[in-house]
Design a protein around this motif. Structure first.
Motif, PDB file in Angstrom:
ATOM      1  N   GLN A  30       0.413  -1.099  -0.125  1.00 38.82           N
ATOM      2  CA  GLN A  30       0.172  -0.147   0.063  1.00 38.82           C
ATOM      3  C   GLN A  30       1.007   1.136   0.210  1.00 38.82           C
ATOM      4  OE1 GLN A  30      -2.316  -0.746   3.861  1.00 38.82           O
ATOM      5  NE2 GLN A  30      -4.335  -1.966   2.421  1.00 38.82           N
ATOM      6  N   LEU A  31       2.549   1.440   0.155  1.00 38.47           N
ATOM      7  CA  LEU A  31       2.942   2.224   1.087  1.00 38.47           C
ATOM      8  C   LEU A  31       3.193   3.531  -0.674  1.00 38.47           C
ATOM      9  CD1 LEU A  31       4.106   3.944   3.068  1.00 38.47           C
ATOM     10  CD2 LEU A  31       6.325   2.572   2.732  1.00 38.47           C
ATOM     11  N   PRO A  32       3.667   2.341  -1.907  1.00 38.10           N
ATOM     12  CA  PRO A  32       4.013   3.572  -2.841  1.00 38.10           C
ATOM     13  C   PRO A  32       2.394   4.490  -2.806  1.00 38.10           C
ATOM     14  CG  PRO A  32       4.060   0.653  -3.041  1.00 38.10           C
ATOM     15  CD  PRO A  32       3.402   1.168  -2.272  1.00 38.10           C
ATOM     16  N   LEU A  33       1.189   3.759  -3.569  1.00 35.58           N
ATOM     17  CA  LEU A  33      -0.173   4.456  -3.622  1.00 35.58           C
ATOM     18  C   LEU A  33      -0.119   5.498  -2.653  1.00 35.58           C
ATOM     19  CD1 LEU A  33      -2.603   1.327  -4.136  1.00 35.58           C
ATOM     20  CD2 LEU A  33      -1.679   3.145  -5.432  1.00 35.58           C
ATOM     21  N   ALA A  34      -0.171   5.044  -1.161  1.00 32.26           N
ATOM     22  CA  ALA A  34      -0.155   6.298  -0.518  1.00 32.26           C
ATOM     23  C   ALA A  34       0.918   7.132  -0.694  1.00 32.26           C
ATOM     24  CB  ALA A  34       0.762   5.807   0.905  1.00 32.26           C
ATOM     25  N   LEU A  35       2.061   7.219  -1.260  1.00 29.29           N
ATOM     26  CA  LEU A  35       2.183   8.278  -1.365  1.00 29.29           C
ATOM     27  C   LEU A  35       1.923   8.940  -3.276  1.00 29.29           C
ATOM     28  CD1 LEU A  35       6.109   6.796  -1.505  1.00 29.29           C
ATOM     29  CD2 LEU A  35       6.141   8.929  -1.039  1.00 29.29           C
ATOM     30  N   GLN A  36       1.639   8.410  -3.382  1.00 27.75           N
ATOM     31  CA  GLN A  36       0.518   8.928  -4.384  1.00 27.75           C
ATOM     32  C   GLN A  36      -0.153  10.218  -3.975  1.00 27.75           C
ATOM     33  OE1 GLN A  36      -0.087   6.485  -7.797  1.00 27.75           O
ATOM     34  NE2 GLN A  36       1.903   5.316  -8.087  1.00 27.75           N
ATOM     35  N   ARG A  37      -0.955   9.133  -3.687  1.00 25.35           N
ATOM     36  CA  ARG A  37      -2.661   9.855  -2.975  1.00 25.35           C
ATOM     37  C   ARG A  37      -1.636  10.822  -2.224  1.00 25.35           C
ATOM     38  NH1 ARG A  37      -5.050   4.163  -2.043  1.00 25.35           N
ATOM     39  NH2 ARG A  37      -5.376   3.803  -4.423  1.00 25.35           N
ATOM     40  N   GLY A  38      -0.834  11.149  -1.861  1.00 24.20           N
ATOM     41  CA  GLY A  38      -0.637  12.492  -0.568  1.00 24.20           C
ATOM     42  C   GLY A  38      -1.384  11.500   1.080  1.00 24.20           C
ATOM     43  N   GLU A  39      -0.732  10.422   1.374  1.00 22.39           N
ATOM     44  CA  GLU A  39      -1.541  10.314   2.755  1.00 22.39           C
ATOM     45  C   GLU A  39      -0.326  10.238   3.240  1.00 22.39           C
ATOM     46  OE1 GLU A  39      -4.322   6.892   0.967  1.00 22.39           O
ATOM     47  OE2 GLU A  39      -2.862   5.662   2.147  1.00 22.39           O
ATOM     48  N   TRP A  64       1.552   8.520   8.427  1.00 24.58           N
ATOM     49  CA  TRP A  64       0.433   8.155   7.050  1.00 24.58           C
ATOM     50  C   TRP A  64      -0.883   8.032   6.997  1.00 24.58           C
ATOM     51  CZ3 TRP A  64       1.621   2.256   4.925  1.00 24.58           C
ATOM     52  CH2 TRP A  64       0.095   2.052   3.666  1.00 24.58           C
ATOM     53  N   ARG A  65      -1.158   9.371   6.508  1.00 27.15           N
ATOM     54  CA  ARG A  65      -2.752   8.856   7.069  1.00 27.15           C
ATOM     55  C   ARG A  65      -3.545   8.008   6.171  1.00 27.15           C
ATOM     56  NH1 ARG A  65      -3.583  13.257   6.957  1.00 27.15           N
ATOM     57  NH2 ARG A  65      -3.303  14.489   8.738  1.00 27.15           N
ATOM     58  N   VAL A  80       9.940  -1.301   6.916  1.00 30.72           N
ATOM     59  CA  VAL A  80       9.068  -1.999   5.908  1.00 30.72           C
ATOM     60  C   VAL A  80       9.332  -0.979   4.837  1.00 30.72           C
ATOM     61  CG1 VAL A  80       7.569  -3.088   4.506  1.00 30.72           C
ATOM     62  CG2 VAL A  80       7.102  -2.442   7.066  1.00 30.72           C
ATOM     63  N   ALA A  81       9.788   0.407   4.422  1.00 32.32           N
ATOM     64  CA  ALA A  81      10.278   0.713   3.653  1.00 32.32           C
ATOM     65  C   ALA A  81      11.689   0.685   3.277  1.00 32.32           C
ATOM     66  CB  ALA A  81       9.668   2.576   3.562  1.00 32.32           C
ATOM     67  N   GLU A  82      12.367   0.498   4.569  1.00 35.80           N
ATOM     68  CA  GLU A  82      13.376   0.551   4.166  1.00 35.80           C
ATOM     69  C   GLU A  82      13.573  -0.889   3.621  1.00 35.80           C
ATOM     70  OE1 GLU A  82      15.564   0.974   8.333  1.00 35.80           O
ATOM     71  OE2 GLU A  82      15.161   3.571   7.750  1.00 35.80           O
ATOM     72  N   GLN A  83      13.346  -2.005   4.280  1.00 33.14           N
ATOM     73  CA  GLN A  83      13.508  -3.339   3.113  1.00 33.14           C
ATOM     74  C   GLN A  83      12.892  -3.344   2.046  1.00 33.14           C
ATOM     75  OE1 GLN A  83      11.304  -6.195   6.080  1.00 33.14           O
ATOM     76  NE2 GLN A  83      12.766  -5.674   7.248  1.00 33.14           N
ATOM     77  N   THR A  84      12.046  -2.378   1.230  1.00 31.70           N
ATOM     78  CA  THR A  84      11.897  -3.183   0.174  1.00 31.70           C
ATOM     79  C   THR A  84      12.262  -2.236  -0.470  1.00 31.70           C
ATOM     80  OG1 THR A  84       9.867  -0.826   0.249  1.00 31.70           O
ATOM     81  CG2 THR A  84       9.699  -3.618   1.044  1.00 31.70           C
ATOM     82  N   VAL A  90      10.428   8.007   0.240  1.00 29.74           N
ATOM     83  CA  VAL A  90       9.457   8.656   1.365  1.00 29.74           C
ATOM     84  C   VAL A  90      10.661   9.478   2.007  1.00 29.74           C
ATOM     85  CG1 VAL A  90       8.501   7.767   3.749  1.00 29.74           C
ATOM     86  CG2 VAL A  90       8.492   6.269   2.299  1.00 29.74           C
ATOM     87  N   GLY A  91      12.080   9.122   1.473  1.00 31.11           N
ATOM     88  CA  GLY A  91      13.031   9.949   2.233  1.00 31.11           C
ATOM     89  C   GLY A  91      12.989  11.905   1.806  1.00 31.11           C
ATOM     90  N   ARG A  92      12.720  11.321   0.383  1.00 33.22           N
ATOM     91  CA  ARG A  92      12.489  13.138  -0.622  1.00 33.22           C
ATOM     92  C   ARG A  92      11.190  13.492  -0.504  1.00 33.22           C
ATOM     93  NH1 ARG A  92      15.100   9.214  -4.115  1.00 33.22           N
ATOM     94  NH2 ARG A  92      13.197   8.807  -5.171  1.00 33.22           N
TER      95      ARG A  92
END
Ligand code: C2E
Ligand code: MG
Ligand code: MG
Ligand code: MG
Length: 286
Positions: A30-39, A64-65, A80-84, A90-92
């Motif tokens: 879900q995290l890539p989508l969360a980035l795209q959706r501004g969550e 993360w909302r 998780v983001a570090e592992q993937t 996320v850092g950017r």
């Protein structure tokens, strides 16, 4: 022996572990989508001068909302983001957002030089592009490099590639402040500390709140030792996790320069920091 075997079995069939793995898998998906959706969004926690309690800066902390699970803290998704490998993206986002916010605060409160402190994941510090990205962002935002502090964890410095030390040198060359986060937990090479252009050590929270439920205590021997080490090398010290007046008094007495902790403010929305900056400004008498 029976006990050891039972232990192993429990490890193999642990339902908690299974649930945990599923949850991590969900997060990774879900995290890539969360980035795209501004969550994703940032909160800012005050860092104050130990002597005066004046606002020195803020640390940007990512949240993360989540559409179904509510607001998630970084512990739930940063590992998780570090592992993937998604942590760089996320850092950017974090760096871009924090710098835009810093620029806004600087423009609205020209008299207050608020330092913006941003966490850098190990894989960011190990990325040869990272320091260049920071340079681009600084010139894009037009913020004073001295008002950006980058927190590199002590454990990042274990990387043997040589890139992390190169990153630190380049960042310092830009005029950015470099802090070592969670200092005292990562077995950093102390010789490195002397040779690298690091400005500040952030004491790991467990030295300030060493015993759960015993919030008045501070591991004074450790804090004292690290403060002496830091000051001997010409570095500043930030005490993190200060929750009580007793802890504040102790870390102040032991010579910590800056304090961050719930006693001086929780991680908060930018509007709450706005209000603090307005209150700190000298009222204009007409
Ligand atoms: P950290 O960089 O050491 O950040 C300080 C953490 O301590 C924050 O937790 C903050 O809310 C918490 N804290 C501050 N004062 C107190 C206190 O008085 N008592 C207690 N109990 N806790 C206090 P948070 O926001 O949950 O962040 C946890 C960790 O997640 C951070 O530790 C950092 O390692 C990581 N993190 C947060 N944001 C980012 C980010 O943007 N990028 C990366 N790579 N990591 C991040
Ligand atoms: Mg930090
Ligand atoms: Mg820390
Ligand atoms: Mg940390």
């Amino acid at each position: 022996l029976a006990r050891a075997a039972g232990h192993d079995q429990r490890r193999l069939f642990d339902p908690d572990e299974h649930a945990h793995r599923l949850a991590r898998h969900e997060i990774a998906r879900q995290l890539p989508l969360a980035l795209q959706r501004g969550e994703l969004f940032l909160e800012y926690q005050p860092i104050v001068e130990a002597g005066t309690g004046d606002l020195y800066g803020v640390e940007a902390l990512v949240r993360w909302r989540h559409p179904r699970r509510g607001v998630l803290g970084p512990a739930e998704f940063v590992p998780v983001a570090e592992q993937t490998g998604l942590i760089n993206e996320v850092g950017r986002f974090v760096l871009r957002t924090a710098c835009a916010q810093a620029q806004q605060w600087q423009a609205r409160n020209p008299g207050h030089r608020l330092v913006m402190s941003v966490n850098v994941a190990p894989s960011q510090a190990d990325d040869p592009q990272f320091a260049g990205d920071v340079a681009d962002l600084l010139s894009h935002c037009g913020i004073d490099p001295e008002l950006l502090q980058l927190e590199i964890t002590e454990s990042s410095m274990l990387s043997t590639s040589g890139q992390v030390t190169e990153t630190i040198r380049t960042l310092a060359g830009l005029g950015v402040r470099v802090a070592i986060d969670d200092f005292g937990t990562g077995y950093a090479n102390l010789a490195n500390l002397r040779s690298l252009p690091v400005h500040t050590l952030k004491l790991a929270r467990q030295f300030v709140t060493p015993f759960a439920g015993d919030t008045g205590r501070v591991d004074a021997a450790m804090v004292d030792t690290i403060v002496r080490l830091a000051h001997g090398l010409g570095l500043g010290v930030i005490a993190e996790g200060v929750e009580t007046p007793e802890q504040a008094d102790t870390v102040r007495r032991l010579g910590c320069d800056l304090i961050q902790g719930f006693r001086y403010g929780r991680p908060q929305a930018p509007q709450a920091v706005d209000a603090r900056l307005r209150a700190a400004a000298t009222p204009v008498v007409s």
